[in-house]
Design a protein around this motif. Structure first.
Motif, short mmCIF file in Angstrom:
data_model
loop_
_atom_site.label_atom_id
_atom_site.label_comp_id
_atom_site.label_asym_id
_atom_site.label_seq_id
_atom_site.Cartn_x
_atom_site.Cartn_y
_atom_site.Cartn_z
N GLU A 43 0.83 -1.21 0.00
CA GLU A 43 0.00 0.00 0.00
C GLU A 43 0.86 1.26 0.00
O GLU A 43 0.55 2.23 -0.71
CB GLU A 43 -0.92 0.00 1.22
N LEU A 44 1.94 1.25 0.78
CA LEU A 44 2.82 2.40 0.84
C LEU A 44 3.52 2.62 -0.50
O LEU A 44 3.59 3.75 -1.00
CB LEU A 44 3.86 2.23 1.95
N ALA A 45 4.03 1.54 -1.09
CA ALA A 45 4.70 1.65 -2.39
C ALA A 45 3.74 2.20 -3.44
O ALA A 45 4.11 3.07 -4.24
CB ALA A 45 5.24 0.29 -2.82
N LYS A 46 2.51 1.73 -3.43
CA LYS A 46 1.51 2.21 -4.38
C LYS A 46 1.22 3.68 -4.17
O LYS A 46 1.12 4.46 -5.11
CB LYS A 46 0.23 1.39 -4.25
N TYR A 47 1.08 4.09 -2.92
CA TYR A 47 0.78 5.49 -2.60
C TYR A 47 1.91 6.41 -3.05
O TYR A 47 1.68 7.47 -3.65
CB TYR A 47 0.54 5.65 -1.10
N ASN A 52 9.33 -0.35 -4.56
CA ASN A 52 9.56 -1.11 -3.33
C ASN A 52 9.33 -0.27 -2.09
O ASN A 52 9.61 0.94 -2.08
CB ASN A 52 11.02 -1.62 -3.28
N ALA A 53 8.82 -0.91 -1.05
CA ALA A 53 8.72 -0.32 0.28
C ALA A 53 9.10 -1.39 1.29
O ALA A 53 8.67 -2.54 1.17
CB ALA A 53 7.32 0.20 0.55
N ILE A 54 9.90 -1.01 2.26
CA ILE A 54 10.37 -1.94 3.28
C ILE A 54 10.07 -1.37 4.65
O ILE A 54 10.56 -0.28 5.00
CB ILE A 54 11.90 -2.20 3.17
N GLY A 55 9.29 -2.07 5.43
CA GLY A 55 8.99 -1.61 6.78
C GLY A 55 10.16 -1.86 7.71
O GLY A 55 10.77 -2.93 7.68
N VAL A 56 10.48 -0.87 8.54
CA VAL A 56 11.56 -1.00 9.52
C VAL A 56 11.07 -0.47 10.87
O VAL A 56 9.95 0.01 11.00
CB VAL A 56 12.85 -0.26 9.07
N GLY A 175 9.68 10.85 -1.65
CA GLY A 175 9.87 9.43 -1.43
C GLY A 175 10.05 8.67 -2.72
O GLY A 175 10.47 7.52 -2.71
N ASN A 176 9.74 9.37 -3.83
CA ASN A 176 9.94 8.76 -5.15
C ASN A 176 10.72 9.70 -6.05
O ASN A 176 10.68 9.59 -7.27
CB ASN A 176 8.59 8.43 -5.79
#
Length: 367
Positions: A43-47, A52-56, A175-176
């Motif tokens: 969802e974050l990557a799409k937004y 890619n999105a990686i949760g930390v 972010g992009n």
């Protein structure tokens, strides 16, 4: 009392959904690296519009892991330099020095609080490997000259996007824009978890895979450790909470922008310097920061009139005890900003009456 930020009120709007997903996580018996994390990352990557999105675990780790991954990839080495705005929050600097890289502190512009692009090139040396842009207070820090400069000197651009999720530059979300971006979902952020949480976005899938492994003890396969990593994983519970709140992010941003517009149009006091913007979509107003030469008096006056404020930030990084090596740097604009800034209340749950009260009280302030 008009609170600076009423987190209880903000989260109460989503309480039924938050409790529901919390129950789902509890009932699942899976608390790390499960379906809730995968869903939120997608969802974050799409937004954001990234591949890619990686949760930390938190925003600092997001930045630390980006640099650690670039070092593992051979793009950077110990002692290399990273240009970074001098007036950023301390986490930006900590992520650099933690990886034994050297932060090169560059002054911002007083009008935007963001990195002054015209100053960067004079600081570039043969050891410079990256520029960290910080979208401070929620305003995009980006332009064409930065892109050209990075290409000219073969530099990575890393976005500290802790405060500006949802902001746009020419239709592209922060972010992009750069090579990789770090996020903090600290509870007080526009997209806030109910505890510490963070993420990285990037279009470089090799980098993303490496960051994911580095945040999992340096392991892609359980008990097989390819790298000297960290324990920095976004929990299922916080990922679930963030998925709920991400759905409402754009609505909350519009509410903040409306409040900021009202402030800009109705605060009229010669002793107060208002923030300047050039593009409404380029600022999501994580913070509404004014400047004044009478900060202590103004802050006391506002509190006496029932209005809470905060200072972001009272001490610049180069004046902190932990960075004594930088204490003698001459950064007059940064120091001026840190002596004068004051953050007014702004959030998605402020009422128009509260906003009007803040304006009225400010307009009646006399030195």
């Amino acid at each position: 009392m008009i609170k600076f930020l009423d987190l209880q009120k903000i989260n109460s709007e989503y309480s039924s959904e938050l409790k529901q997903v919390a129950a789902e996580v509890i009932d699942s018996g899976l608390f790390l690296m499960g379906e809730k994390l995968s869903s939120f990352e997608s969802e974050l990557a799409k937004y954001i519009g990234s591949k890619n999105a990686i949760g930390v675990a938190n925003g600092l780790d997001a930045l630390r892991l980006i640099f650690k991954a670039y070092i593992e990839m051979g793009c950077m080495n110990e002692g290399d330099e990273v240009i970074v705005p001098a007036n950023t929050y301390i986490a930006s600097i900590l992520s650099i020095t933690d990886n034994r890289l050297n932060p090169i502190l560059v002054e911002p512009t007083v009008s935007s609080f963001n990195l002054d692009f015209n100053r960067i090139e004079s600081y570039i040396t043969s050891r410079t490997k990256a520029i960290m842009v910080v979208h401070l207070y929620g305003q995009v820090c980006w332009n064409e000259s930065l892109i050209k400069l990075a290409k000219k000197h073969n530099l990575k651009i890393i976005e500290d996007n802790a405060q500006a999720i949802g902001a746009e530059w020419n239709g592209i979300k922060t972010g992009n824009l750069g090579d990789a971006a770090a996020y903090s979902f600290y509870p007080g952020k526009i997209l806030g978890a109910l505890g510490d949480a963070g993420a990285v976005t990037t279009n470089d899938t090799s980098l993303a895979d490496l960051i994911r492994a580095l945040g999992n003890y340096g392991s892609k396969k359980k008990y097989v450790n390819e790298f000297q990593g960290l324990n920095s994983r976004l929990s299922e519970l916080q990922a679930a909470f963030l998925s709920v709140k991400l759905k409402y992010l754009d609505t909350e941003i519009k509410q903040r922008q409306a409040i900021a517009t009202y402030y800009l149009e109705h605060i009229k006091n010669d002793s107060i310097i208002l923030p300047k913007i050039t593009n409404p979509k380029a600022h999501v107003w994580h913070l509404f920061v004014i400047r004044t030469t009478n900060r202590e008096a103004l802050q006391d006056y506002l509190l006496a009139n029932g209005i809470q404020t905060l200072i972001h930030y009272p001490i610049p990084p180069h004046r902190q005890k932990c960075y004594e090596v930088f204490n003698e740097l001459d950064l007059p604009l940064t120091e001026l900003i840190h002596k004068q800034v004051l953050s007014l209340p702004i959030s998605s749950v402020m009422t128009i009456e509260e906003v009007q009260t803040v304006c009225g009280v400010l307009n009646n302030f006399r030195v």
